[in-house]
Design a protein around this motif. Structure first.
Motif, PDB file in Angstrom:
ATOM      1  N   HIS A 137       0.881  -1.165   0.197  1.00  0.00           N
ATOM      2  CA  HIS A 137      -0.114  -0.095   0.031  1.00  0.00           C
ATOM      3  C   HIS A 137       0.650   1.390  -0.149  1.00  0.00           C
ATOM      4  N   GLU A 138       2.161   1.052  -0.613  1.00  0.00           N
ATOM      5  CA  GLU A 138       3.024   2.335  -0.640  1.00  0.00           C
ATOM      6  C   GLU A 138       2.525   3.389  -1.432  1.00  0.00           C
ATOM      7  N   THR A 139       1.757   3.050  -2.385  1.00  0.00           N
ATOM      8  CA  THR A 139       1.361   4.008  -3.319  1.00  0.00           C
ATOM      9  C   THR A 139      -0.012   3.815  -3.680  1.00  0.00           C
ATOM     10  N   GLU A 140      -1.026   4.918  -3.486  1.00  0.00           N
ATOM     11  CA  GLU A 140      -2.248   4.950  -3.883  1.00  0.00           C
ATOM     12  C   GLU A 140      -2.449   5.114  -5.399  1.00  0.00           C
ATOM     13  N   PRO A 141      -3.387   4.184  -5.744  1.00  0.00           N
ATOM     14  CA  PRO A 141      -3.337   4.027  -7.247  1.00  0.00           C
ATOM     15  C   PRO A 141      -4.151   5.255  -8.050  1.00  0.00           C
ATOM     16  N   LEU A 142      -5.132   5.799  -7.380  1.00  0.00           N
ATOM     17  CA  LEU A 142      -5.818   6.857  -7.877  1.00  0.00           C
ATOM     18  C   LEU A 142      -5.181   7.866  -8.333  1.00  0.00           C
ATOM     19  N   SER A 143      -4.568   8.518  -7.190  1.00  0.00           N
ATOM     20  CA  SER A 143      -3.590   9.802  -7.176  1.00  0.00           C
ATOM     21  C   SER A 143      -2.239   9.754  -7.022  1.00  0.00           C
ATOM     22  N   GLY A 144      -1.703   8.636  -7.005  1.00  0.00           N
ATOM     23  CA  GLY A 144      -0.242   8.310  -6.779  1.00  0.00           C
ATOM     24  C   GLY A 144       0.154   8.798  -5.395  1.00  0.00           C
ATOM     25  N   ALA A 145      -0.449   9.203  -4.397  1.00  0.00           N
ATOM     26  CA  ALA A 145      -0.153   9.574  -3.233  1.00  0.00           C
ATOM     27  C   ALA A 145       0.723   8.402  -2.419  1.00  0.00           C
ATOM     28  N   LEU A 146       1.668   8.960  -1.923  1.00  0.00           N
ATOM     29  CA  LEU A 146       2.438   8.065  -1.111  1.00  0.00           C
ATOM     30  C   LEU A 146       1.918   7.605   0.358  1.00  0.00           C
ATOM     31  N   GLY A 147       0.773   7.396   0.316  1.00  0.00           N
ATOM     32  CA  GLY A 147       0.099   6.916   1.740  1.00  0.00           C
ATOM     33  C   GLY A 147      -1.375   6.556   1.653  1.00  0.00           C
ATOM     34  N   VAL A 148      -1.849   5.903   2.545  1.00  0.00           N
ATOM     35  CA  VAL A 148      -3.333   5.448   2.441  1.00  0.00           C
ATOM     36  C   VAL A 148      -4.159   6.602   2.665  1.00  0.00           C
ATOM     37  N   PRO A 149      -5.335   6.974   1.802  1.00  0.00           N
ATOM     38  CA  PRO A 149      -6.184   7.994   2.197  1.00  0.00           C
ATOM     39  C   PRO A 149      -7.172   7.487   3.258  1.00  0.00           C
ATOM     40  N   ILE A 150      -7.632   8.565   4.012  1.00  0.00           N
ATOM     41  CA  ILE A 150      -8.633   8.183   5.226  1.00  0.00           C
ATOM     42  C   ILE A 150      -9.849   8.548   4.558  1.00  0.00           C
ATOM     43  N   ILE A 151     -10.574   7.123   4.368  1.00  0.00           N
ATOM     44  CA  ILE A 151     -11.965   7.360   3.839  1.00  0.00           C
ATOM     45  C   ILE A 151     -12.872   7.672   5.005  1.00  0.00           C
ATOM     46  N   GLN A 152     -13.383   8.704   5.148  1.00  0.00           N
ATOM     47  CA  GLN A 152     -14.537   9.077   6.353  1.00  0.00           C
ATOM     48  C   GLN A 152     -15.789   8.779   5.836  1.00  0.00           C
ATOM     49  N   THR A 153     -16.111   7.677   5.875  1.00  0.00           N
ATOM     50  CA  THR A 153     -17.589   7.485   5.463  1.00  0.00           C
ATOM     51  C   THR A 153     -18.450   6.353   6.146  1.00  0.00           C
ATOM     52  N   SER A 154     -19.759   6.417   6.296  1.00  0.00           N
ATOM     53  CA  SER A 154     -20.262   5.372   7.118  1.00  0.00           C
ATOM     54  C   SER A 154     -20.868   4.432   6.066  1.00  0.00           C
ATOM     55  N   THR A 155     -21.141   4.761   4.835  1.00  0.00           N
ATOM     56  CA  THR A 155     -21.930   4.202   3.972  1.00  0.00           C
ATOM     57  C   THR A 155     -21.256   4.261   2.597  1.00  0.00           C
ATOM     58  N   PHE A 156     -21.661   3.365   1.534  1.00  0.00           N
ATOM     59  CA  PHE A 156     -21.204   3.440   0.168  1.00  0.00           C
ATOM     60  C   PHE A 156     -22.398   3.400  -0.829  1.00  0.00           C
ATOM     61  N   ASP A 157     -22.226   4.145  -1.912  1.00  0.00           N
ATOM     62  CA  ASP A 157     -23.299   4.274  -2.867  1.00  0.00           C
ATOM     63  C   ASP A 157     -23.287   2.798  -3.469  1.00  0.00           C
ATOM     64  N   GLN A 158     -24.165   2.058  -3.319  1.00  0.00           N
ATOM     65  CA  GLN A 158     -24.369   0.672  -4.094  1.00  0.00           C
ATOM     66  C   GLN A 158     -25.033   0.955  -5.762  1.00  0.00           C
ATOM     67  N   GLY A 159     -25.210   2.238  -6.253  1.00  0.00           N
ATOM     68  CA  GLY A 159     -25.333   2.214  -7.646  1.00  0.00           C
ATOM     69  C   GLY A 159     -26.684   1.382  -7.980  1.00  0.00           C
ATOM     70  N   ASP A 160     -26.363   0.432  -9.066  1.00  0.00           N
ATOM     71  CA  ASP A 160     -27.131  -0.131  -9.975  1.00  0.00           C
ATOM     72  C   ASP A 160     -27.746  -1.420  -9.081  1.00  0.00           C
ATOM     73  N   LEU A 161     -27.243  -1.522  -7.843  1.00  0.00           N
ATOM     74  CA  LEU A 161     -27.647  -2.670  -7.029  1.00  0.00           C
ATOM     75  C   LEU A 161     -27.173  -4.105  -7.755  1.00  0.00           C
ATOM     76  N   SER A 162     -26.279  -3.927  -8.535  1.00  0.00           N
ATOM     77  CA  SER A 162     -25.722  -5.194  -9.101  1.00  0.00           C
ATOM     78  C   SER A 162     -25.010  -6.217  -8.507  1.00  0.00           C
ATOM     79  N   GLY A 163     -24.708  -5.755  -6.952  1.00  0.00           N
ATOM     80  CA  GLY A 163     -23.933  -6.538  -6.233  1.00  0.00           C
ATOM     81  C   GLY A 163     -22.366  -6.550  -6.264  1.00  0.00           C
ATOM     82  N   HIS A 164     -21.890  -5.852  -7.246  1.00  0.00           N
ATOM     83  CA  HIS A 164     -20.601  -5.841  -7.536  1.00  0.00           C
ATOM     84  C   HIS A 164     -19.824  -4.658  -7.186  1.00  0.00           C
ATOM     85  N   HIS A 165     -20.527  -4.678  -5.641  1.00  0.00           N
ATOM     86  CA  HIS A 165     -19.364  -3.384  -5.000  1.00  0.00           C
ATOM     87  C   HIS A 165     -18.717  -4.037  -3.722  1.00  0.00           C
TER      88      HIS A 165
END
Ligand SMILES: *Cc1c(COP(=O)(O)O)cnc(C)c1O
Length: 377
Positions: free
Chosen positions: A12-40
């Motif tokens: 986890h030395e590089t965060e793939p989306l931004s290239g940040a040299l660290g793990v982002p703090i994802i502060q959320t209680s829930t996640f958008d499940q979009g089309d409910l396809s179950g592929h989340h």
């Protein structure tokens, strides 16, 4: 890769989306499940969070296990792992496991029908003798607290394997940098990440790693059901702490060795307990199963008054519970970690009112020794 490199190149030395040299703090209680396809991958943050998942993968990699799980404290990790057992199951535990582990087994889980036999695990025959048909698990901790007794992990874990028990090792004092119980035959490793892994006395956190995917599924079911999960900020602090574990552990151990030898030669010190000392009874055993002696030691003064005077007069060490931080901590087991044990039981275990435990921090050893010298004088 060697142990030090693995702490940095942890997957986890590089965060793939931004290239940040660290793990982002994802502060959320829930996640958008979009089309409910179950592929989340994520739906609700008790069940899973990307920041937490990074730490879980990192600790699994360091302990060479299949699955890692993070919890809100070391005790939450231990309680959740014990939650895979059922009423009527019997468990064998070392008699000098961490006081909080002892308490949860003897109060909470006892009420829920989990039976426990305590043994002196430095004698593997005691483990053999304690096994009965209902025995499902063996719970060990080495070096032990506060007397740094050494349990022979390969032999005891072999006994557990032969008897079909699930073996659990609390690896808090050593960390995977110095000791890897899964490689020695354990099934589950637990940690208080509050101590050396976090390393800065600024977070309460716990971890568990399983050897197999199947055991991982069982622990995950409890993690998700109990919900004793850490928040992403705390998780991030542990991820950050882990990156410097090697330099902290190396420096703290080097100082601990000097301090142990100095204490040993001091006229007011009756005994020093540290697996790095040449005459420690478990030294050879410890050196065969761990890569270092760690940074926790304990010693006995001649009288209770001397012990209390030391704690009163020492200035660089905080008088506190806990260990494994960058700052040196002196603790008094009879009034702190082992206060809940009956006096007779404490005496039997050798935990007297002259015993002081030191977690050596990152101060210069020379300054610590000068401070200890004036405090003992
Ligand atoms: C501190 C500690 C624990 C408990 O961890 P918390 O993070 O305080 O809940 C468990 N085992 C050992 C060996 C410890 O030192």
């Amino acid at each position: 890769m060697n142990r030090g490199t693995l702490l940095i190149h942890n997957g986890h030395e590089t965060e793939p989306l931004s290239g940040a040299l660290g793990v982002p703090i994802i502060q959320t209680s829930t996640f958008d499940q979009g089309d409910l396809s179950g592929h989340h991958e994520y739906d609700y943050a008790r069940s899973g969070n990307p920041t937490r998942k990074a730490l879980e993968e990192i600790i699994a990699g360091l302990e060479k296990g299949a699955k890692g799980y993070a919890f809100g404290s070391g005790i939450a990790a231990i309680a959740s792992v014990l939650g895979i057992f059922s009423a009527g199951d019997h468990l064998i535990a070392a008699e000098d496991i961490y006081g909080g582990s002892w308490r949860i087994l003897n109060t909470f889980y006892k009420r829920w029908g989990l039976e426990m036999t305590a043994v002196d695990a430095t004698d593997p025959d005691e483990i053999r003798r304690a096994i009965k048909p209902a025995t499902k698990a063996l719970f060990l901790e080495t070096p032990s607290n506060p007397l740094l007794k050494i349990t022979n992990l390969p032999v005891c874990l072999g006994i557990a394997q032969e008897a079909g028990l699930i073996s659990i090792v609390d690896n808090t004092f050593m960390t995977p940098y110095l000791q890897r119980p899964l490689e020695l035959g354990a099934d589950i490793v637990v940690h208080s990440a509050t101590k050396f892994l976090g390393g800065h006395s600024d977070v309460i956190s716990g971890l568990a790693v399983t050897k197999t995917e199947a055991l991982g599924k069982q622990v995950y079911a409890v993690q998700n059901s109990f919900g004793a999960v850490p928040g992403p900020w705390d998780v991030w602090l542990v991820i950050r702490g882990l990156k410097t574990l090697k330099v902290r552990m190396d420096a703290q151990e080097a100082s601990a060795r000097l301090i142990a030898a100095w204490l040993k030669a001091h006229e007011k010190v009756c005994a020093v307990y540290y697996p790095g000392l040449p005459d420690h009874p478990g030294r050879h055993l410890h050196e065969a199963q761990a890569a270092g002696a760690g940074a926790v030691l304990s010693f006995k003064t001649s009288t209770r008054e001397q012990a209390l005077a030391f704690l009163n007069r020492v200035t660089l060490a905080a008088t506190a519970v806990s260990l494994g931080g960058v700052e040196t901590i002196a603790s008094y087991p009879v009034m702190m970690s082992h206060a809940s044990l009956p006096p007779a039981e404490r005496e039997r275990l050798g935990i007297s009112d002259t015993l002081i435990r030191i977690s050596v921090g990152l101060e210069d050893a020379e300054d610590l020794i000068a401070d200890f010298a004036q405090a003992l004088a």
